[in-house]
Design an enzyme around this catalytic site. Structure first.
Site, PDB file in Angstrom:
ATOM      1  N   GLY A 113       0.771  -1.238   0.000  1.00  0.00           N
ATOM      2  CA  GLY A 113       0.000   0.000   0.000  1.00  0.00           C
ATOM      3  C   GLY A 113       0.800   1.284   0.000  1.00  0.00           C
ATOM      4  O   GLY A 113       2.001   1.315  -0.226  1.00  0.00           O
ATOM      5  N   SER A 114       0.076   2.371   0.280  1.00  0.00           N
ATOM      6  CA  SER A 114       0.572   3.736   0.132  1.00  0.00           C
ATOM      7  C   SER A 114       1.763   4.034   1.030  1.00  0.00           C
ATOM      8  O   SER A 114       1.888   3.510   2.135  1.00  0.00           O
ATOM      9  CB  SER A 114      -0.562   4.695   0.470  1.00  0.00           C
ATOM     10  OG  SER A 114      -0.055   5.950   0.864  1.00  0.00           O
ATOM     11  N   SER A 115       2.639   4.938   0.552  1.00  0.00           N
ATOM     12  CA  SER A 115       3.800   5.349   1.334  1.00  0.00           C
ATOM     13  C   SER A 115       3.382   6.114   2.586  1.00  0.00           C
ATOM     14  O   SER A 115       4.179   6.298   3.499  1.00  0.00           O
ATOM     15  CB  SER A 115       4.732   6.208   0.489  1.00  0.00           C
ATOM     16  OG  SER A 115       4.198   7.494   0.339  1.00  0.00           O
ATOM     17  N   SER A 116       2.127   6.574   2.646  1.00  0.00           N
ATOM     18  CA  SER A 116       1.645   7.215   3.872  1.00  0.00           C
ATOM     19  C   SER A 116       1.619   6.230   5.032  1.00  0.00           C
ATOM     20  O   SER A 116       1.495   6.635   6.187  1.00  0.00           O
ATOM     21  CB  SER A 116       0.248   7.793   3.662  1.00  0.00           C
ATOM     22  OG  SER A 116       0.295   8.801   2.680  1.00  0.00           O
ATOM     23  N   GLY A 117       1.744   4.950   4.719  1.00  0.00           N
ATOM     24  CA  GLY A 117       1.859   3.943   5.766  1.00  0.00           C
ATOM     25  C   GLY A 117       3.022   4.244   6.702  1.00  0.00           C
ATOM     26  O   GLY A 117       2.965   3.931   7.900  1.00  0.00           O
TER      27      GLY A 117
END
Lengths: 139, 413
Positions: free
Chosen positions: A59-63
């Site tokens: 998933g997203s790098s905002s992880g």
């Protein structure tokens, strides 16, 4: 290929194996430490303080932000044990170490059998440095 | 790790305390991903302006306190609020305030207050071969694929650390040998497609590529000549939504793929799928969670941010006004300034179109009425909004969405 420490540090905790990779952004609530992805097989499970076995990142790098925030709040796993390297998870743990001085070691085992074997143990302690990674089952 | 002269200077503090601090993170990251050295970086695009909690703010405030300045031109991705039209924000006010501070703190570090997911449109267009530290999935795909600049999928924290040091780890897509196609997606039956149809096809091709090729670079053949740069933007955004795509080749259209042989480096690579009109229609209809004729409450356009050429296509369609439902269009503030200057902003407003800048309607509380379905021409919006906003969605081409806005229900142009 041998195991690698992506983020160094010491930790200990109960082992918890995720059946599917989890995206921390959108899939994990940093306030409660729980899996909130309703399509994830372990929806509702609490990851706080666990030796978290997860095959790989997702998933997203905002992880990275969500993981760093969870480490700050004390709701994060104690350590994350992957099969494959993951830049997003490593970043979140590196930043929490830099900002708050809290360790959440991240290890890439690079060996599925070893990963399966260790994940089945009740508890594990880890000591991860640049040259050496030591995983110790309870005596 | 091989350290260059510049790296040693930064470590010694010759480039300031913030750069020295940030380089420690870049080096640890490089070690984690197995990069043997760092490269000079031409520009950065930072996606740290969406607030994910106190850690987001603590990270950037640390460098503000150390009097950090970015070392290379650095644009900012969307934030949580529209700083030019703050009244559009309808979410929690404490969250709004933290989000606003996060955006401002980045500007204090010398980042350009662009707040756009499409910095490549009017602002900072990289050159072919530039090494970049870019975040934001659609911008990453666009820079690699359409421009031929080089970046990995950077993201939260590491993008800003690269900007503060002007260094980027040498691995992955920074290296030529990792930029060749490993899969082929063949499209047929669209040679004569017009601009509206090409837009829909691009979304379908992108969703398919993301789902079936994942992080393997695909060479897509058979896209029509009418495929515009905006369509390639939509393709990349869709591909990066359904899979971890950082790059694709559109054979005959993108700079590293004048032909299939160049795209694959002459290697024999498998065909991941073949798409004809039937498959494309099927993929696009699967994006909608409601059927044709369903009632609409809103139309959402501009994910990624609308370009000036997309506004050129939209303007004549405003002749359909009055519309039965509000239309939101996300764009960058630089595009918005141009629209204000040339009088188009007033025409848009008169037609009932709300232009949203600095943010995006799928990540934050902007759309007032989410009680019914929202229609969009964006594969990315359609992919994420049902989860982010808990809303029903209908997908259509740009013309479909405007005709539907007029009808107040899902119709096809």
């Amino acid at each position: 290929m041998s195991m690698r420490s992506l983020v160094h540090g010491k930790a200990e905790g109960t082992c918890l194996k995720l059946d599917d990779p989890l995206s921390f952004w959108g899939g994990f609530d940093s306030a409660s430490g729980k899996v909130i992805d309703r399509f994830h097989p372990q929806h509702g499970a609490c990851l706080s303080g666990k030796m978290l076995f997860m095959e790989r990142g997702r998933g997203s790098s905002s992880g990275a932000s969500v993981l760093a925030e969870a480490i700050r709040l004390g709701t994060a796993p104690a350590a994350i044990i992957l099969i494959d390297e993951d830049a997003i998870i490593a970043t979140g743990a590196l930043v929490a170490q830099m900002l708050y001085g809290i360790d959440c070691p991240v290890i890439a085992l690079r060996d599925r059998h070893e990963w399966q074997r260790l994940s089945a143990l009740p508890r594990l302690s880890v000591e991860a440095g640049a040259d050496l990674v030591v995983l110790t089952p309870p005596a | 790790m091989e350290l260059s002269e510049t790296d040693r200077e930064i470590i010694n503090g010759d480039h300031g305390r913030a750069a020295a601090d940030a380089l420690q993170l870049v080096l640890k990251f490089a070690e984690a991903v197995g990069a043997p050295r760092l490269l000079p970086c031409a520009s950065a695009h930072v996606d740290g302006c969406l607030y994910h909690g106190q850690a987001s703010l603590d990270f950037v405030e640390r460098f503000v306190a150390l009097e950090g300045r970015v070392k290379v031109p650095t644009t900012l991705n969307v934030g949580s609020v529209d700083l030019i039209h703050p009244e559009l924000f309808v979410g929690d006010s404490a969250l709004g305030a933290a989000g606003k501070r996060l955006m401002e703190a980045h500007v204090e570090l010398g980042c350009t207050p662009s707040f756009t997911c499409a910095p490549y449109q009017t602002l900072l267009r990289p050159r072919f071969g530039d090494q970049l530290a870019w975040a934001e999935s659609n911008a990453i795909v666009f820079a690699n694929s359409v421009i031929g600049a080089r970046t990995n999928r950077y993201g939260d924290f590491i993008d800003l650390a690269c900007a503060l040091t002007g260094r980027v780890p040498d691995y992955g897509l920074h290296r030529s040998e990792n930029r060749r196609a490993k899969a082929i997606v063949e499209i047929h039956g669209f040679d004569e497609a017009g601009p509206d149809q090409a837009g829909g096809l691009a979304v379908a091709a992108g969703l398919f590529t993301g789902k079936h090729c994942g992080d393997a670079i695909a060479a897509i053949t058979g896209l029509p000549r009418s495929t515009s740069e905006d369509d390639l933007k939509a393709l990349g955004a869709a591909a990066a939504s359904s899979g971890s795509v950082a790059m694709f080749h559109a054979v005959g259209l993108t700079p590293e793929a004048p032909d299939l042989e160049t795209a694959t480096g002459g290697m024999d690579v498998p065909v991941a799928g073949r798409l004809g009109p039937l498959e494309v229609a099927e993929i696009l209809s699967s994006l909608s969670t409601v059927k044709d004729d369903a009632a609409l409450t809103t139309v959402a356009l501009g994910t990624p941010h609308f370009s000036l050429t997309e506004f050129d296509r939209l303007m004549p369609m405003l002749d359909l006004a009055p519309f039965a439902v509000p239309i939101y269009v996300n764009t960058g503030r630089h595009e918005w300034e141009r629209l204000c200057a040339d009088g188009r902003a007033a025409i848009l407003e008169k037609a009932g179109v709300t232009v949203v800048v600095d943010t995006c309607t799928y990540v934050t509380a902007i759309i007032r009425d989410l009680s019914g379905a929202v229609m969009t021409n964006s594969g990315k919006w359609a992919y994420y909004a049902p989860g982010n906003l808990g809303v029903d969605v209908a997908f259509g081409t740009l013309a479909d969405t405007l005709h539907s806005a007029k009808a107040g229900r899902v119709v096809r142009a």
